[in-house]
Design a protein around this motif. Structure first.
Motif: not given
Ligand SMILES: CC(C)(COP(=O)(O)OP(=O)(O)OC[C@H]1O[C@@H](n2cnc3c(N)ncnc32)[C@H](O)[C@@H]1OP(=O)(O)O)[C@@H](O)C(=O)NCCC(=O)NCCS
Length: 159
Positions: A6, A8, A61, A63, A65, A72, A86, A101
């Motif tokens: 993960i 950002l 940011r 996110i 994966y 986000n 989020y 995150a």
């Protein structure tokens, strides 16, 4: 902090198509509850995101994966105090992505206290916040477009 799968990064224009589809998910809408009146209205979505990306007081940011756009995470102060929120695409749920995150986001955003809100029955989001150190400080009630009814929400704070 570095997480293997993960990460950002700043939002890129191409991410918006993915975010648009993610926020159309009926189960995500039910969970989040406090959503736009018509999430399928792309013009409204684009105007909202133009406002987000132009706001110098907002931190946001994407996110990732395994390099995929998972969702986000943002912090805005539109209702007074800085507040984090989020959203993840459903295929990324249940893997610890939101917890990791948010942990990473809190490291790059040292502002405290930091608030968050979640519908009282959004147990996944409440758990994410709790695991990241947020504690419940109050509650509120308001009309939730995502459910078409009044919904109680909990207000949390990280000190
Ligand atoms: C809420 C959301 C961000 C959670 O993301 P996620 O990556 O699945 O969350 P994580 O895997 O990091 O952690 C979820 C935690 O909640 C728990 N959880 C998940 N669903 C749950 C449920 N229905 N009841 C109780 N706990 C639940 C998980 O077990 C995990 O806790 P644990 O580590 O102690 O086992 C994601 O579901 C989402 O984007 N939903 C739609 C938008 C939304 O609700 N945003 C937040 C608005 S406040």
């Amino acid at each position: 902090m570095f997480f293997e799968r993960i990460s950002l990064r700043p939002v890129l224009p191409a991410d918006l198509d993915v975010f648009f589809l993610q926020q159309l998910d009926p189960e995500g809408i039910r969970m989040a509850a406090f959503t736009p009146n018509d999430p399928a209205d792309r013009a409204h979505f684009d105007a909202h995101w133009a406002k987000i990306l132009a706001d110098p007081n907002l931190t946001i940011r994407t996110i990732l994966y395994d390099g995929q756009v998972a969702g986000n995470i943002a912090c805005h102060a539109w209702f007074g105090s800085p507040e984090v929120c989020y959203w993840l695409g459903r295929e990324f749920w249940g893997k610890g992505v939101a917890t990791q995150a948010l942990t990473a986001f809190l490291e790059l955003l040292p502002v405290r206290p930091l608030s968050a809100r979640a519908a009282k029955d959004n147990l996944a989001s409440l758990r994410v916040l709790e695991k990241c150190g947020f504690r419940i400080v109050g509650s509120d009630k308001g009309f939730a477009n995502g459910r078409g009814e009044e919904v109680e929400e909990l207000i949390l704070e990280l000190r």
